[in-house]
Design a protein around this motif. Structure first.
Motif, short mmCIF file in Angstrom:
data_model
loop_
_atom_site.label_atom_id
_atom_site.label_comp_id
_atom_site.label_asym_id
_atom_site.label_seq_id
_atom_site.Cartn_x
_atom_site.Cartn_y
_atom_site.Cartn_z
N PRO C 173 8.05 5.19 -1.04
CA PRO C 173 7.23 4.02 -0.73
C PRO C 173 5.78 4.17 -1.22
O PRO C 173 5.24 3.23 -1.80
CB PRO C 173 7.28 3.97 0.81
N ILE C 176 5.72 3.60 -4.92
CA ILE C 176 5.94 2.20 -5.31
C ILE C 176 4.69 1.36 -5.07
O ILE C 176 4.24 0.62 -5.95
CB ILE C 176 7.14 1.63 -4.54
N PHE C 177 4.10 1.50 -3.88
CA PHE C 177 2.94 0.66 -3.59
C PHE C 177 1.71 1.15 -4.35
O PHE C 177 0.87 0.35 -4.77
CB PHE C 177 2.65 0.64 -2.09
N GLY C 180 2.31 0.43 -8.00
CA GLY C 180 2.43 -1.03 -8.05
C GLY C 180 1.08 -1.72 -8.01
O GLY C 180 0.88 -2.74 -8.68
N GLU C 183 -0.36 -1.53 -11.44
CA GLU C 183 0.41 -2.39 -12.34
C GLU C 183 0.09 -3.85 -12.10
O GLU C 183 -0.06 -4.63 -13.05
CB GLU C 183 1.91 -2.14 -12.13
N GLY C 193 -2.04 -6.93 -1.76
CA GLY C 193 -0.84 -6.72 -0.95
C GLY C 193 -0.39 -5.28 -0.99
O GLY C 193 -0.13 -4.65 0.04
N HIS C 194 -0.34 -4.73 -2.21
CA HIS C 194 0.06 -3.33 -2.38
C HIS C 194 -0.87 -2.41 -1.60
O HIS C 194 -0.42 -1.51 -0.90
CB HIS C 194 0.01 -2.94 -3.85
N LEU C 197 -0.38 -2.55 2.17
CA LEU C 197 0.81 -1.82 2.60
C LEU C 197 0.60 -0.32 2.52
O LEU C 197 1.02 0.44 3.39
CB LEU C 197 2.01 -2.24 1.74
N LEU C 201 0.90 2.41 5.51
CA LEU C 201 1.64 3.69 5.43
C LEU C 201 0.73 4.85 5.78
O LEU C 201 1.13 5.79 6.47
CB LEU C 201 2.17 3.89 4.01
N LEU C 204 0.22 5.02 9.54
CA LEU C 204 1.44 5.51 10.18
C LEU C 204 1.62 7.01 9.98
O LEU C 204 1.84 7.77 10.93
CB LEU C 204 2.66 4.80 9.60
#
Lengths: 247, 201, 222
Positions: C173, C176-177, C180, C183, C193-194, C197, C201, C204
């Motif tokens: 994850p 990807i974020f 991302g 990118e 948004g990326h 998120l 993470l 958390l």
């Protein structure tokens, strides 16, 4: 699996669980053979040929139940792990250890059949479809769990470390699935979605459900057999094993 | 007072000890004896709370240890097999950090004095890497003088010590017992301590 | 509690300054891996710019793995870990201190080095900023999650390879974020948004990891 939970609390001691598991194994084995044969018969002969995908689609009768089960087994592992860590029961660790190879097998089966299905559908053995990718990661999680358990010599540490890993994994799976979904939509990969198998016929769903139940029975039979082996291995020096060996 | 009842510990398939019970009152010490691999170190680790026993209870001042973990850990000083020293750090830094990890204030002069008493004058600022095995042991043992604790749990404290240091350690332990402390130790050597209880595994 | 946290952090920092090779190796590894890639795929600028976010992120991910193997093993080997487990300070706080140091020593240099490597891949200035931001949010996640793997594999045969097997799927994850975000910025979309998120993470993992890692360490110590 769920209806025997109550019993498993009662039978939490390996010495009482061992003979119970022994009695259950033949029933579930028989059930597995019957259900899988029935499911295959529906899948291969009864279900109609698909208009778009012709005969090739019939692999979903193996693919979809295997995928379901691979995910479900990880959740069951996490459930027993949580119980094991909370109540310090030895049997939960053994069950988790016994579940992992079967879960990995189904994850692999799902990937393999997915590739076989993908070739005629998408023209490639592998596409970075969100579901296939997630399934691959699930397979990696299984491999990690098995590798960790087999690297630890002390069974107690192996159980508890494995339980912790399974719990961390189960918390992460939704996050990973979500992120892979996100990644897939961003990159606009393959567009044939497995969920929208066009207007799934009632008989197809029935076939898949029966296959899923058959796989469940197979999983239960295999896991119980494996648990019996693990119990014998670990309790080799205990009184009841020696007594049984003499009998 | 530390009380142990019906302690059982298994490693793998092997039972190291079972049904072990004893009490350790103040001003008393226990020597744990046994062959190599008999489970002496494991017993000490169980007492310290590092290993959960399969069965049995540990009570400290009348309370189960699980219920008063923090108090037990404050009352306890466990020095294990390993020296717990960082090679790159000097003895002084090692002591200071070890106290800091337990959130205890470290007074430089007290630390220096403890090291001096264990015969480490002039070595306080030398990285531990350059010290001999006996000297490292002494750095570890200097914690006995700076970290107040009621119960000392010492795993082979006499290892690698010369005659002089052995005598000094015995005197330190005696002193600790005089002041109302207690100690549990494993050792193969005769100790020159006043007679204590003994447990054979 | 805070004193234990600070001591644990300071201690590892002092050790890192006396062992410069450790974190320099991680940084050098990062530079090497990312620089080898153009040699493998060719020098075409548009292609390099396209793969840059992924390459830099994977480089960062692998180089933090290097330092992780040693995160607890030296303390385990010399008995310090036992002393930490017996400390009246909750082990989670001491572990948190070590994680912070791991990030300062292995993560932060990578973040600072990334823009320089980004220039090699011809990333525009705006995307370089997003790259640094994404790594700044993402590398602490790598340290936090990685610490758990290090604790689980502590003292095991083939611990290093096993650690990668356990941890890399959990890094997905963040990868990807993180990649991302860059990118998205390259494609002219808002990376917000990326990054949000990634931030979630981060919160958390930093919140839960010290606690779970301390559990894993206690299991390993038994």
């Amino acid at each position: 699996m769920s209806n025997s939970v109550i019993n498993w609390f009662k039978y939490a001691s390996p010495a009482t669980f061992y003979p119970l598991a022994g009695r259950l194994v033949p029933w579930f084995s028989g059930l597995a053979v019957l259900l899988i044969a029935w499911g295959l018969w529906i899948g291969l002969f009864v279900a109609p040929t698909d208009a778009q995908q012709s005969e090739g689609y019939r692999i979903i009768f193996v693919h979809v139940p295997a995928s379901w089960l691979s995910m479900f087994i990880y959740c069951v592992m996490a459930f027993w792990s949580a119980l094991g860590l909370a109540f310090n029961t030895r049997l939960s660790g053994m069950l988790t250890a016994a579940l992992a190879p079967t879960g990995a097998l189904f994850a692999f089966l799902s990937l393999w059949t997915g590739a076989l299905w993908g070739k005629p559908m998408w023209g490639a053995w592998w596409v970075w479809d969100a579901r296939l990718t997630s399934q691959l990661i699930l397979f990696f999680l299984y491999l990690g769990f098995i590798a960790l358990q087999s690297a630890i010599d002390d069974p107690r540490r192996a159980d508890r470390a494995g339980a912790l890993l399974a719990l961390v994994g189960v918390v992460n799976i939704p996050i990973i699935y979500f992120s892979v979904q996100w990644w897939n939509t961003l990159h606009q990969g393959a567009s044939v979605s497995l969920t929208k198998a066009p207007s799934m016929a009632h008989i197809m769903l029935e076939g898949m459900l029966i296959m899923a139940l058959g796989f469940w029975s197979y999983a239960i039979a295999v896991v119980l057999t494996r648990v019996r082996c693990i119990i014998l291995e670990r309790e080799l020096t205990s009184e009841w094993v020696k007594r049984n060996a003499v009998d | 007072m530390l009380a142990v009842a019906q302690l059982t510990c298994q490693r793998g398939a092997r039972t190291l000890f079972s049904g072990l019970s004893f009490t350790l009152p103040e001003r008393q010490w226990i020597q744990i004896q046994g062959a190599n691999g008999a489970g002496k170190t494991t017993l000490l680790r169980v007492l310290a709370g590092l290993v959960q026993p399969q069965e049995g209870t540990l009570t400290w001042q009348g309370q189960a240890v699980q219920e008063c973990r923090a108090e037990w850990q404050r009352a306890l000083l466990y020095l294990g097999h390993h020296a717990a020293l960082k090679e790159e750090l000097t003895p002084l830094e090692n002591l200071r950090f070890s106290l800091g990890l337990e959130a205890m204030p470290a007074d430089e002069t007290v630390l220096m004095k403890a090291l001096d008493r264990f015969g480490l004058q002039e070595r306080e600022h030398l990285p531990v890497r350059y010290l001999s095995a006996g000297q490292r042991r002494r750095v570890l043992l200097a914690r006995l003088l700076i970290r107040p604790a009621q119960v000392w749990i010492l795993d082979e404290p006499y290892t690698a010590l010369d005659a002089h240091a052995t005598q000094f350690l015995s005197a330190v332990i005696e002193d600790h017992l005089e002041q109302g402390g207690s100690a549990i130790l494993t050792s193969h050597q005769t100790l020159g301590l006043r007679s204590g209880m003994s447990i054979a595994l | 509690m805070m004193m234990g946290f600070w001591t644990s952090m300071r201690r590892d920092l002092v050790l890192a300054t006396r062992h410069k090779s450790e974190w320099l190796t991680a940084l050098f590894f990062f530079v090497m891996v990312t620089n080898l890639l153009p040699l493998g795929v060719g020098p075409e600028v548009s292609l390099l710019r396209k793969i840059a976010p992924g390459v830099l992120w994977i480089g960062a991910l692998l180089s933090t793995l290097l330092g992780l193997q040693r995160l607890f093993s030296s303390d385990h080997g010399d008995g310090t870990l036992e002393q930490m487990a017996l400390s009246p300070v909750p082990l989670a706080w001491l572990v948190a201190g070590k994680m912070v140091t791991h990030w300062l020593v292995c993560g932060l240099p990578v973040v600072l080095m990334a823009p320089l490597l980004g220039i090699q891949f011809d990333l525009p200035t705006r995307s370089l900023g997003i790259l640094v931001l994404s790594l700044l949010l993402g590398t602490p996640i790598l340290s936090a999650v990685g610490a758990l793997g290090a604790a689980l594999t502590l003292g095991l045969r083939g611990g290093g390879a096993l650690l990668s097997l356990l941890i890399l799927p959990l890094y997905i994850p963040a990868l990807i974020f993180g990649a991302g975000a860059v990118e998205a910025d390259l494609a002219g979309i808002s990376p917000q948004g990326h990054l949000s998120l990634l931030g979630a993470l981060l919160v958390l993992s930093v919140f839960f990891s010290p606690w779970v890692t301390s559990l894993a360490l206690r299991i390993a110590l038994e």
